[in-house]
Design an enzyme around this catalytic site. Structure first.
Site, PDB file in Angstrom:
ATOM      1  N   LYS A  53       2.564   1.976  -5.209  1.00 26.65           N
ATOM      2  CA  LYS A  53       3.352   1.490  -6.366  1.00 26.65           C
ATOM      3  C   LYS A  53       2.661   1.817  -7.689  1.00 26.65           C
ATOM      4  O   LYS A  53       3.303   2.223  -8.646  1.00 26.65           O
ATOM      5  CB  LYS A  53       3.540  -0.033  -6.291  1.00 26.65           C
ATOM      6  CG  LYS A  53       4.458  -0.472  -5.177  1.00 26.65           C
ATOM      7  CD  LYS A  53       4.467  -1.969  -5.059  1.00 26.65           C
ATOM      8  CE  LYS A  53       3.222  -2.528  -4.434  1.00 26.65           C
ATOM      9  NZ  LYS A  53       3.126  -2.413  -2.986  1.00 26.65           N
TER      10      LYS A  53
ATOM     11  N   GLN B 181       2.233  -6.092  -2.871  1.00 27.52           N
ATOM     12  CA  GLN B 181       2.437  -6.169  -1.415  1.00 27.52           C
ATOM     13  C   GLN B 181       3.773  -5.500  -1.042  1.00 27.52           C
ATOM     14  O   GLN B 181       4.169  -4.571  -1.709  1.00 27.52           O
ATOM     15  CB  GLN B 181       2.383  -7.625  -0.918  1.00 27.52           C
ATOM     16  CG  GLN B 181       0.973  -8.242  -0.961  1.00 27.52           C
ATOM     17  CD  GLN B 181       0.605  -8.756  -2.334  1.00 27.52           C
ATOM     18  OE1 GLN B 181       1.352  -9.465  -2.960  1.00 27.52           O
ATOM     19  NE2 GLN B 181      -0.576  -8.402  -2.800  1.00 27.52           N
TER      20      GLN B 181
ATOM     21  N   GLY C 247      -4.132  -4.083  -4.688  1.00 24.95           N
ATOM     22  CA  GLY C 247      -5.058  -3.079  -5.196  1.00 24.95           C
ATOM     23  C   GLY C 247      -4.256  -1.840  -5.498  1.00 24.95           C
ATOM     24  O   GLY C 247      -3.920  -1.083  -4.607  1.00 24.95           O
ATOM     25  N   HIS C 248      -3.868  -1.684  -6.756  1.00 24.01           N
ATOM     26  CA  HIS C 248      -3.020  -0.552  -7.130  1.00 24.01           C
ATOM     27  C   HIS C 248      -3.887   0.587  -7.662  1.00 24.01           C
ATOM     28  O   HIS C 248      -4.476   0.471  -8.726  1.00 24.01           O
ATOM     29  CB  HIS C 248      -1.974  -1.003  -8.158  1.00 24.01           C
ATOM     30  CG  HIS C 248      -0.994  -1.980  -7.572  1.00 24.01           C
ATOM     31  ND1 HIS C 248      -0.045  -2.624  -8.310  1.00 24.01           N
ATOM     32  CD2 HIS C 248      -0.811  -2.404  -6.307  1.00 24.01           C
ATOM     33  CE1 HIS C 248       0.670  -3.409  -7.519  1.00 24.01           C
ATOM     34  NE2 HIS C 248       0.212  -3.293  -6.300  1.00 24.01           N
TER      35      HIS C 248
ATOM     36  N   ASP D 263       0.812  -1.225   0.000  1.00 23.58           N
ATOM     37  CA  ASP D 263       0.000   0.000   0.000  1.00 23.58           C
ATOM     38  C   ASP D 263       0.841   1.268   0.000  1.00 23.58           C
ATOM     39  O   ASP D 263       0.414   2.309   0.506  1.00 23.58           O
ATOM     40  CB  ASP D 263      -0.964   0.034   1.212  1.00 23.58           C
ATOM     41  CG  ASP D 263      -1.830  -1.198   1.274  1.00 23.58           C
ATOM     42  OD1 ASP D 263      -2.260  -1.660   0.211  1.00 23.58           O
ATOM     43  OD2 ASP D 263      -2.040  -1.720   2.382  1.00 23.58           O
TER      44      ASP D 263
HETATM   45  P1  IMP Z   1      -3.302 -12.670   1.511  1.00 18.91           P
HETATM   46  O1  IMP Z   1      -2.234 -12.172   0.593  1.00 18.91           O
HETATM   47  O2  IMP Z   1      -4.696 -12.349   1.039  1.00 18.91           O
HETATM   48  O3  IMP Z   1      -3.128 -14.113   1.850  1.00 18.91           O
HETATM   49  O4  IMP Z   1      -3.154 -11.878   2.901  1.00 18.91           O
HETATM   50  C1  IMP Z   1      -2.043 -12.075   3.771  1.00 18.91           C
HETATM   51  C2  IMP Z   1      -1.690 -10.786   4.497  1.00 18.91           C
HETATM   52  O5  IMP Z   1      -1.156  -9.857   3.560  1.00 18.91           O
HETATM   53  C3  IMP Z   1      -2.883 -10.074   5.158  1.00 18.91           C
HETATM   54  O6  IMP Z   1      -2.419  -9.446   6.332  1.00 18.91           O
HETATM   55  C4  IMP Z   1      -3.266  -9.030   4.137  1.00 18.91           C
HETATM   56  O7  IMP Z   1      -3.926  -7.923   4.731  1.00 18.91           O
HETATM   57  C5  IMP Z   1      -1.920  -8.646   3.583  1.00 18.91           C
HETATM   58  N1  IMP Z   1      -1.972  -8.164   2.186  1.00 18.91           N
HETATM   59  C6  IMP Z   1      -2.161  -8.886   1.069  1.00 18.91           C
HETATM   60  N2  IMP Z   1      -2.142  -8.106  -0.014  1.00 18.91           N
HETATM   61  C7  IMP Z   1      -1.914  -6.864   0.424  1.00 18.91           C
HETATM   62  C8  IMP Z   1      -1.734  -5.603  -0.253  1.00 18.91           C
HETATM   63  O8  IMP Z   1      -1.781  -5.481  -1.482  1.00 18.91           O
HETATM   64  N3  IMP Z   1      -1.491  -4.547   0.549  1.00 18.91           N
HETATM   65  C9  IMP Z   1      -1.392  -4.638   1.904  1.00 18.91           C
HETATM   66  N4  IMP Z   1      -1.548  -5.790   2.569  1.00 18.91           N
HETATM   67  C10 IMP Z   1      -1.797  -6.881   1.833  1.00 18.91           C
END
Ligand code: IMP
Length: 423
Positions: free
Chosen positions: A19, A225, A43-44, A16
């Site tokens: 990017k 991420q 979510g970009h 977040d």
């Molecule tokens: P998952 O990737 O859905 O399995 O989530 C695993 C962890 O990564 C959780 O704490 C999510 O909130 C976090 N997470 C996954 N994708 C993002 C992102 O794009 N931005 C911020 N946190 C993320």
């Protein structure tokens, strides 16, 4: 002919960082923009000319004409969500089918992977990861256990492969006593998404990218991420399931380490985290609420409140080390415009021990801060470094000194135009 390079643009904290916006600004300098890890958990957000787009699986280079965008083999992709995302862009007038290639080796997220994601989270009780619920963990687990389905499978005997894997998931869900779900409508859309995806170029993207590099073309690898969510180097087990670090660019696109050029590390002037897990800089007070409100720190995918805190130099130093960051990009400096004092976490402490190295487990560690004067000036209208207030210049200089890495770009607002190059 000089070979091209792959520059990496990586979130280096908890994701977040913004990017999408920077990729969009950088895209004119590259021939190809490629995603190498993650999937619709990302979510970009990109805002320009008054329009806002949230990209999940599609690279942020899609808005520039004549650029090839690639979803690489390290990614996972959900056909229904992909279709929804792609159709929105097509409706807005962007031609996708000629400019977006998808790796045959990327793994498919099935509707039952998402149910499994929910079931596994429910089974964890208090220790929930707080996933995005997009089936990321179950899909990557299946990739590692060598039972997953890949995009290339869409091209041959797919229905049978799908039915077999779905039946296996249903059996696992029965074993978990998680049977109260109905995916009829979701599956209908998913299968429509499968048919839609087949209209795209499903190719061996690693061959395509390496050929382009041989021809002297340059590639921008767009991270998803952040480093602290990396499966190896993040705050395990509260992480995502892919390698979000620079090493993931090589495995997730099939390019050699020698092809990596610049490594841009993006961070915010403060810290945020979504989901569960330790977060030593977290603020539970009014200051944290103010940062959230001013910075609009709510998840782009899930809408959840992001946890907020001051900038974390322990995490940043660690991320710079494991990624080999060559240049830093600082986002959202303007969010701190009204604070009289800005704090920076320079070390962690626990039971009388103080460390500046990232501990194996950050649970129970709290932040040691250094206070710096705030600039108390509206940065959003500034267009050049020369106009920066002195306290903001000092904040940048302090971070550069501590992190031993230059900050070459700062962003002072959501628009493309509010991106300022330094030096
Ligand atoms: P998952 O990737 O859905 O399995 O989530 C695993 C962890 O990564 C959780 O704490 C999510 O909130 C976090 N997470 C996954 N994708 C993002 C992102 O794009 N931005 C911020 N946190 C993320």
């Amino acid at each position: 002919m000089t070979r091209g390079k792959v520059d990496a643009l990586l979130g280096i904290v908890f994701g977040d960082e913004g990017k999408g916006k920077v990729v969009d600004v950088f895209t004119p300098k590259y021939d190809i923009v490629a995603r190498f890890a993650g999937g619709p958990n990302a979510g970009h957000t990109i805002i320009f000319e008054g329009k806002k787009f949230v990209l999940r699986s599609i690279p942020s280079g899609i808005f520039a004409e004549n650029k090839l965008n690639i979803i690489g083999n390290g990614c996972v992709i959900a056909p229904d969500l992909f279709m929804q995302e792609a159709r929105e862009l097509e409706t807005a007038g962007y031609d996708l089918k000629n400019r977006l290639h998808i790796s045959k080796r990327a793994h498919l997220i099935l509707p039952t992977h998402r149910v499994l994601d929910r079931a596994l989270e429910a089974a964890k009780g208090k220790n929930k990861v707080g996933t995005t619920g997009k089936g990321i963990g179950p899909t990557y687990s299946e990739k590692a256990s060598r039972t997953g389905l890949r995009v290339g499978d869409l091209l041959e005997n797919f229905e049978e492969k799908y039915r077999t894997l779905k039946a296996r998931h249903e059996e696992t869900l029965r074993q978990l006593h998680y049977t109260d779900y109905d995916i009829t409508e979701e599956e209908r859309l998913w299968l429509e998404g499968v048919a839609y995806m087949r209209q795209f170029s499903l190719v061996d993207t690693e061959i395509e990218i390496n050929r382009a590099l041989r021809e002297g073309k340059n590639v921008l690898a767009e991270g998803a991420q952040g480093t602290m969510l990396d499966i190896d180097h993040g705050t395990y087990p509260f992480v995502s399931s892919s390698n979000t670090v620079c090493g993931g660019v090589c495995t997730g696109l099939g390019v050699p380490p020698s092809a990596i050029g610049e490594v841009f590390g993006i961070f915010k002037a403060y810290s945020t985290r979504v989901g569960s897990g330790p977060f030593p800089v977290e603020l539970f007070d009014e200051t944290g609420d103010r940062i959230r409100e001013i910075g609009h720190e709510y998840g782009a995918v899930t809408g959840r409140n992001r946890r907020c805190g001051w900038v974390d130099l322990v995490a940043l130093k660690y991320a710079i080390m494991v990624n080999g960051v060559t240049q830093l990009i600082m986002m959202k400096g303007d969010v701190l415009d009204t604070f009289p004092t800005i704090r920076a976490c320079v070390a962690y402490q626990k039971d009388g021990e103080v460390t500046t190295d990232m501990p194996f487990d950050t649970e129970g560690w709290t932040a040691v801060y250094k206070d710096l004067p705030g600039w108390q000036t509206d940065l959003t209208h500034l267009t050049s470094e020369a106009d920066f207030p002195q306290a903001f210049k000092d904040y940048i200089a302090f971070l550069e000194r501590e992190l031993e890495t230059p900050i070459t770009i700062v962003s002072v607002g959501p628009d493309r135009a509010q991106t300022i190059s330094l030096k």
